[in-house]
Design a protein around this motif. Structure first.
Motif, PDB file in Angstrom:
ATOM      1  N   SER A 196      15.291  14.345 -10.310  1.00 46.45           N
ATOM      2  CA  SER A 196      15.460  13.134 -10.724  1.00 46.45           C
ATOM      3  C   SER A 196      15.726  12.309  -9.268  1.00 46.45           C
ATOM      4  CB  SER A 196      16.830  12.647 -11.313  1.00 46.45           C
ATOM      5  OG  SER A 196      16.795  13.088 -12.871  1.00 46.45           O
ATOM      6  N   ARG A 197      16.287  12.728  -8.373  1.00 49.89           N
ATOM      7  CA  ARG A 197      16.473  11.945  -7.020  1.00 49.89           C
ATOM      8  C   ARG A 197      15.207  12.060  -6.243  1.00 49.89           C
ATOM      9  NH1 ARG A 197      20.228   8.834  -5.964  1.00 49.89           N
ATOM     10  NH2 ARG A 197      21.625  10.271  -6.835  1.00 49.89           N
ATOM     11  N   ARG A 198      14.264  13.251  -6.426  1.00 48.98           N
ATOM     12  CA  ARG A 198      13.147  13.340  -5.573  1.00 48.98           C
ATOM     13  C   ARG A 198      12.197  12.054  -6.331  1.00 48.98           C
ATOM     14  NH1 ARG A 198      10.561  18.733  -6.160  1.00 48.98           N
ATOM     15  NH2 ARG A 198       8.778  17.830  -4.792  1.00 48.98           N
ATOM     16  N   ILE A 199      12.260  11.862  -7.705  1.00 46.76           N
ATOM     17  CA  ILE A 199      11.443  10.752  -8.417  1.00 46.76           C
ATOM     18  C   ILE A 199      11.820   9.450  -7.589  1.00 46.76           C
ATOM     19  CG2 ILE A 199      11.234   9.393 -10.444  1.00 46.76           C
ATOM     20  CD1 ILE A 199      11.403  12.210 -11.986  1.00 46.76           C
ATOM     21  N   VAL A 200      13.221   9.309  -7.218  1.00 46.49           N
ATOM     22  CA  VAL A 200      13.684   7.914  -6.502  1.00 46.49           C
ATOM     23  C   VAL A 200      12.605   7.690  -5.353  1.00 46.49           C
ATOM     24  CG1 VAL A 200      15.300   6.618  -5.297  1.00 46.49           C
ATOM     25  CG2 VAL A 200      15.892   8.024  -7.308  1.00 46.49           C
ATOM     26  N   GLY A 201      12.255   8.883  -4.430  1.00 40.12           N
ATOM     27  CA  GLY A 201      11.579   8.724  -3.444  1.00 40.12           C
ATOM     28  C   GLY A 201      12.204   8.684  -2.180  1.00 40.12           C
ATOM     29  N   GLY A 202      11.463   8.260  -1.092  1.00 43.96           N
ATOM     30  CA  GLY A 202      12.368   8.252   0.243  1.00 43.96           C
ATOM     31  C   GLY A 202      12.430   6.864   0.652  1.00 43.96           C
TER      32      GLY A 202
ATOM     33  N   ASP B 271       0.633  -1.124  -0.007  1.00 40.85           N
ATOM     34  CA  ASP B 271      -0.124   0.027  -0.002  1.00 40.85           C
ATOM     35  C   ASP B 271       0.819   1.101  -0.008  1.00 40.85           C
ATOM     36  OD1 ASP B 271      -2.553  -1.326   0.042  1.00 40.85           O
ATOM     37  OD2 ASP B 271      -2.223  -1.650   2.211  1.00 40.85           O
ATOM     38  N   HIS B 272       2.183   0.995   0.671  1.00 45.98           N
ATOM     39  CA  HIS B 272       3.063   2.312   0.750  1.00 45.98           C
ATOM     40  C   HIS B 272       3.399   2.450  -0.632  1.00 45.98           C
ATOM     41  CE1 HIS B 272       6.350   4.716   1.872  1.00 45.98           C
ATOM     42  NE2 HIS B 272       7.041   3.933   1.057  1.00 45.98           N
ATOM     43  N   TYR B 273       3.659   1.351  -1.499  1.00 47.35           N
ATOM     44  CA  TYR B 273       4.306   1.530  -2.645  1.00 47.35           C
ATOM     45  C   TYR B 273       3.090   2.154  -3.665  1.00 47.35           C
ATOM     46  CZ  TYR B 273       4.703   0.189  -7.874  1.00 47.35           C
ATOM     47  OH  TYR B 273       4.726   0.248  -8.906  1.00 47.35           O
ATOM     48  N   ALA B 274       1.951   1.745  -3.643  1.00 47.00           N
ATOM     49  CA  ALA B 274       0.836   2.208  -4.472  1.00 47.00           C
ATOM     50  C   ALA B 274       0.756   3.747  -4.046  1.00 47.00           C
ATOM     51  CB  ALA B 274      -0.309   1.550  -4.184  1.00 47.00           C
ATOM     52  N   ARG B 275       0.541   4.066  -2.859  1.00 41.57           N
ATOM     53  CA  ARG B 275       0.405   5.436  -2.469  1.00 41.57           C
ATOM     54  C   ARG B 275       1.524   6.512  -2.774  1.00 41.57           C
ATOM     55  NH1 ARG B 275      -1.012   3.863   2.136  1.00 41.57           N
ATOM     56  NH2 ARG B 275       1.189   4.213   3.017  1.00 41.57           N
ATOM     57  N   GLU B 276       2.746   6.015  -2.598  1.00 37.45           N
ATOM     58  CA  GLU B 276       3.996   6.800  -2.744  1.00 37.45           C
ATOM     59  C   GLU B 276       4.318   7.235  -4.018  1.00 37.45           C
ATOM     60  OE1 GLU B 276       7.244   9.309  -1.468  1.00 37.45           O
ATOM     61  OE2 GLU B 276       5.124   8.811  -0.803  1.00 37.45           O
ATOM     62  N   ARG B 277       4.285   5.714  -4.960  1.00 40.24           N
ATOM     63  CA  ARG B 277       4.331   5.838  -6.319  1.00 40.24           C
ATOM     64  C   ARG B 277       3.615   6.951  -7.177  1.00 40.24           C
ATOM     65  NH1 ARG B 277       9.422   6.107  -6.654  1.00 40.24           N
ATOM     66  NH2 ARG B 277       8.979   6.540  -8.910  1.00 40.24           N
ATOM     67  N   ARG B 278       2.259   7.084  -6.675  1.00 38.94           N
ATOM     68  CA  ARG B 278       1.149   7.589  -7.432  1.00 38.94           C
ATOM     69  C   ARG B 278       1.471   9.195  -6.962  1.00 38.94           C
ATOM     70  NH1 ARG B 278      -4.081   9.536  -6.622  1.00 38.94           N
ATOM     71  NH2 ARG B 278      -5.368   9.521  -8.721  1.00 38.94           N
ATOM     72  N   ARG B 279       1.884   9.438  -5.441  1.00 41.51           N
ATOM     73  CA  ARG B 279       2.310  10.834  -5.063  1.00 41.51           C
ATOM     74  C   ARG B 279       3.180  11.522  -6.080  1.00 41.51           C
ATOM     75  NH1 ARG B 279       5.566  13.653  -2.534  1.00 41.51           N
ATOM     76  NH2 ARG B 279       6.971  11.912  -1.989  1.00 41.51           N
ATOM     77  N   ILE B 280       4.272  10.538  -6.155  1.00 41.87           N
ATOM     78  CA  ILE B 280       5.525  11.032  -6.767  1.00 41.87           C
ATOM     79  C   ILE B 280       4.916  11.363  -8.372  1.00 41.87           C
ATOM     80  CG2 ILE B 280       7.815  10.447  -7.798  1.00 41.87           C
ATOM     81  CD1 ILE B 280       8.143   8.897  -5.077  1.00 41.87           C
ATOM     82  N   PHE B 281       4.460  10.618  -8.914  1.00 42.62           N
ATOM     83  CA  PHE B 281       4.114  11.000 -10.456  1.00 42.62           C
ATOM     84  C   PHE B 281       3.218  12.212 -10.457  1.00 42.62           C
ATOM     85  CE2 PHE B 281       1.002  10.880 -13.927  1.00 42.62           C
ATOM     86  CZ  PHE B 281       1.944  10.808 -14.870  1.00 42.62           C
ATOM     87  N   LEU B 282       2.113  12.335  -9.660  1.00 41.07           N
ATOM     88  CA  LEU B 282       1.282  13.646  -9.520  1.00 41.07           C
ATOM     89  C   LEU B 282       1.881  14.567  -8.809  1.00 41.07           C
ATOM     90  CD1 LEU B 282      -1.960  11.808  -8.317  1.00 41.07           C
ATOM     91  CD2 LEU B 282      -1.398  12.359 -10.736  1.00 41.07           C
ATOM     92  N   GLU B 283       2.612  14.610  -7.985  1.00 43.13           N
ATOM     93  CA  GLU B 283       3.329  16.004  -7.348  1.00 43.13           C
ATOM     94  C   GLU B 283       4.726  16.270  -8.114  1.00 43.13           C
ATOM     95  OE1 GLU B 283       3.525  15.656  -3.171  1.00 43.13           O
ATOM     96  OE2 GLU B 283       1.286  15.035  -3.238  1.00 43.13           O
ATOM     97  N   ILE B 284       5.416  15.432  -8.815  1.00 41.42           N
ATOM     98  CA  ILE B 284       6.827  15.738  -9.166  1.00 41.42           C
ATOM     99  C   ILE B 284       6.970  15.210 -10.669  1.00 41.42           C
ATOM    100  CG2 ILE B 284       9.475  15.121  -8.795  1.00 41.42           C
ATOM    101  CD1 ILE B 284       8.601  14.245  -6.076  1.00 41.42           C
ATOM    102  N   THR B 285       6.768  14.107 -11.239  1.00 44.78           N
ATOM    103  CA  THR B 285       6.993  13.787 -12.668  1.00 44.78           C
ATOM    104  C   THR B 285       6.214  14.555 -13.632  1.00 44.78           C
ATOM    105  OG1 THR B 285       7.637  11.484 -11.856  1.00 44.78           O
ATOM    106  CG2 THR B 285       7.171  11.892 -14.142  1.00 44.78           C
ATOM    107  N   SER B 286       4.601  14.310 -13.453  1.00 44.32           N
ATOM    108  CA  SER B 286       4.010  15.072 -14.342  1.00 44.32           C
ATOM    109  C   SER B 286       3.982  16.451 -14.186  1.00 44.32           C
ATOM    110  CB  SER B 286       2.671  14.572 -13.912  1.00 44.32           C
ATOM    111  OG  SER B 286       1.839  15.043 -15.207  1.00 44.32           O
ATOM    112  N   PRO B 287       3.831  16.994 -13.045  1.00 42.74           N
ATOM    113  CA  PRO B 287       4.180  18.809 -13.289  1.00 42.74           C
ATOM    114  C   PRO B 287       5.618  19.198 -13.871  1.00 42.74           C
ATOM    115  CG  PRO B 287       3.308  18.134 -11.059  1.00 42.74           C
ATOM    116  CD  PRO B 287       3.785  16.812 -11.764  1.00 42.74           C
ATOM    117  N   SER B 288       6.470  18.429 -13.735  1.00 38.29           N
ATOM    118  CA  SER B 288       8.069  18.701 -14.284  1.00 38.29           C
ATOM    119  C   SER B 288       7.961  18.385 -15.703  1.00 38.29           C
ATOM    120  CB  SER B 288       9.215  17.931 -13.541  1.00 38.29           C
ATOM    121  OG  SER B 288       9.063  18.245 -12.167  1.00 38.29           O
TER     122      SER B 288
END
Length: 401
Positions: free
Chosen positions: A385-391, A328-345
Motif C-alpha cells: 500500500s505504501r509503495r502504491i502511494v509513490g515517492g 508528465d511526472h504524474y503520468a509516467r510515475e502513476r502508470r509505472r506504479i500500476f504496471l509494476e506494483i498494483t496489477s502484479p499484486s
C-alpha cells in the motif's frame, strides 16, 4: 454561450470527488460533471487501507468517514478443503510510521456523499449531474468539451480536463487511447447481503481460497450488512445471474441460513492500462487510466493515490510553482506504479485465491501461515500500500495542501 472553466473533472466517483476537493482546497475553480442523475450506489470496492485514510485525513473528511464506516482490525484466510483459518491482525502488520492501524469499510457512494458535502462549502466549485460528455477537442491552450445536458447541448472551455470516468471512460475513448491488457474469463458477482456471518464464524474480512468457490467476504456496516463477492464462468448468461446466487451462497453458508440480498451486480474484471495518462491538457486517473481485479482492494487504493498525486501536481502547476513537466511526472510515475506494483499484486492475490493445483495450494497455505507469524513478512500488505502511494512529488515547499 461557451462556459469558461479552469478545471473540469469528468466522472463523479470517489477519484473524481477526491481530486476535486484537493484542487478546491487550493483555491482552484473546479467543475465536476457526470452523466448519471446523482451519486451511484452500487456494490463496488469498499475497503479503505490506512494510506487512504491518511489522505482523507489531510483532506479534512476523515471524521465524517470514521463516523459512518465499519472499523476492521483484521482478516482471515480461509481454506474450506482443509478447514484451516489463518488470522491476520492489521495492528501487528502496521508499519512504524502508520497513523491508522485498521481499515475502514463503507461504500464508495458514501465517500462521494461525504466529499460532495465538503465540496459544496467551498467557493468556485460546482457538480453537474445529467451532463454527458460527447466531444473533446484541444488547441494547446484550452480543451473544448461538448456536453449533452437536460437543457440541450453546451460547450465548456477548460484550461485542464481530468478523466475519472471509469474503465469505460469516454474521455479515454475521445482521446483515441487504447486500453491495453486482458480481461479475466470469470464474471465477478458482487452482492451486498444482510446476514449474521459472525455467528457462522466469519471474521470481519475473509478471503476464501478455493479453485471453484473462492470469494472475498467483508463486513460493510456495524450491523449485519456484508459484501460477498464471488466468481462464476463468464460464458454463463448474465441475465440469469440471480437464479444462480442461492447455489453459490451454499458454498459459504448453510442452506438454512436466513439472509436478504440488498444489492447484486455482475461485472467483468480487467488488468488494463492506457498507454499514457496525459495527452496535452487532459489527464486520466483511477479506472479511466487503469483497471485491475478487486482481490486485495488495490484498485481503489491506486485510484485514490492517483487523485492524491494529481491534485497536488496540477495545483502546483496552476499556481506557477512548477512547470507543466510535473504532469508528465504524474503520468509516467502513476502508470509505472500500476504496471509494476498494483496489477502484479492484484493478479497474485486473484491467482492465489483460485489456484487449481492442490499441491500448490498447500504450499501457499503454509507460506501464508509462516508469513503471518513473522513480523518482517506480516507487514507486506502495508508495504505494498505504501509503495502504491509513490515517492516524493516534484512540488517541494510550494505545496499548499
Amino acid at each position: 454561450m461557451t462556459e469558461q472553466r479552469d478545471v473540469v473533472i469528468v466522472g463523479a466517483g470517489p477519484v473524481g470527488f477526491v481530486t476535486a476537493l484537493g484542487l478546491a482546497r487550493q483555491g482552484i475553480d473546479v467543475t465536476l460533471i457526470d452523466a448519471e442523475p446523482g451519486i451511484v450506489n452500487s456494490p463496488r470496492a469498499a475497503i479503505y487501507h490506512p494510506v487512504t485514510m491518511e489522505l482523507l485525513d489531510r483532506l479534512g473528511v476523515i471524521d465524517d468517514c470514521m463516523a459512518i464506516a465499519f472499523h476492521c482490525h483484521g482478516l482471515a484466510m480461509r481454506y474450506p478443503e482443509t478447514g484451516d483459518i489463518i488470522a491476520f491482525n492489521y495492528e501487528k502488520a502496521a508499519l512504524p510510521e502508520q497513523k491508522y492501524k485498521f481499515n475502514l469499510h463503507f461504500g464508495q457512494h458514501e465517500l462521494a456523499a461525504v466529499i460532495a458535502d465538503h465540496l459544496a462549502r467551498l467557493p468556485n466549485t460546482r457538480v453537474h449531474w445529467n451532463h454527458r460528455l460527447e466531444g473533446l477537442v484541444q488547441d494547446g491552450e484550452r480543451v473544448m468539451l461538448g456536453v449533452e445536458t437536460p437543457d440541450g447541448r453546451k460547450q465548456i472551455s477548460a484550461r485542464w480536463v481530468i478523466g475519472a470516468d471509469g474503465a469505460r471512460s469516454t474521455v479515454r475513448h475521445l482521446l483515441g487511447l487504447p486500453f491495453e491488457g486482458f480481461t479475466w474469463p470469470e464474471r465477478f458477482i458482487a452482492t451486498n447481503v444482510e446476514v449474521d456471518l459472525r455467528a457462522l464464524g466469519y471474521f470481519d474480512t475473509n478471503m476464501v481460497i478455493d479453485p471453484v468457490n473462492w470469494a472475498v467476504i467483508a463486513r460493510l456496516s456495524r450491523g449485519n450488512l456484508w459484501r460477498l463477492t464471488y466468481g462464476e464462468d463468464g460464458r454463463l448468461d448474465e441475465e440469469t445471474m440471480w437464479e444462480r446466487v442461492p447455489a453459490h451462497y451454499r458454498a459459504f453458508m448453510p442452506p438454512e441460513t436466513d439472509y436478504k440480498i440488498v444489492q447484486a451486480a455482475p461485472y467483468r474484471c480487467h488488468e488494463r492500462s492506457a498507454p499514457s495518462f496525459r495527452v496535452d491538457r487532459v489527464l486520466l486517473a483511477g479506472d479511466a487510466a487503469h483497471a485491475c481485479n478487486p482481490c486485495g482492494g488495490l484498485g481503489l487504493t491506486t485510484g485514490l493515490m492517483d487523485a492524491n498525486a494529481l491534485f497536488q501536481l496540477l495545483g502546483a502547476v496552476m499556481h506557477g510553482h512548477v512547470g507543466e513537466e510535473a504532469l508528465d511526472h504524474y503520468a509516467r510515475e502513476r502508470r509505472r506504479i500500476f504496471l509494476e506494483i498494483t496489477s502484479p499484486s492484484a493478479q497474485h492475490f486473484k491467482k492465489q485465491m483460485s489456484e487449481p493445483d492442490p499441491a500448490v495450494r498447500a504450499q501457499q497455505r503454509e507460506a501464508t501461515r509462516k508469513a503471518m507469524e513473522n513480523p518482517s513478512t506480516a507487514t507486506m500488505s502495508a508495504v505494498i500500500s505504501r509503495r502504491i502511494v509513490g515517492g516524493p512529488l516534484p512540488v517541494g515547499a510550494a505545496l499548499a495542501l
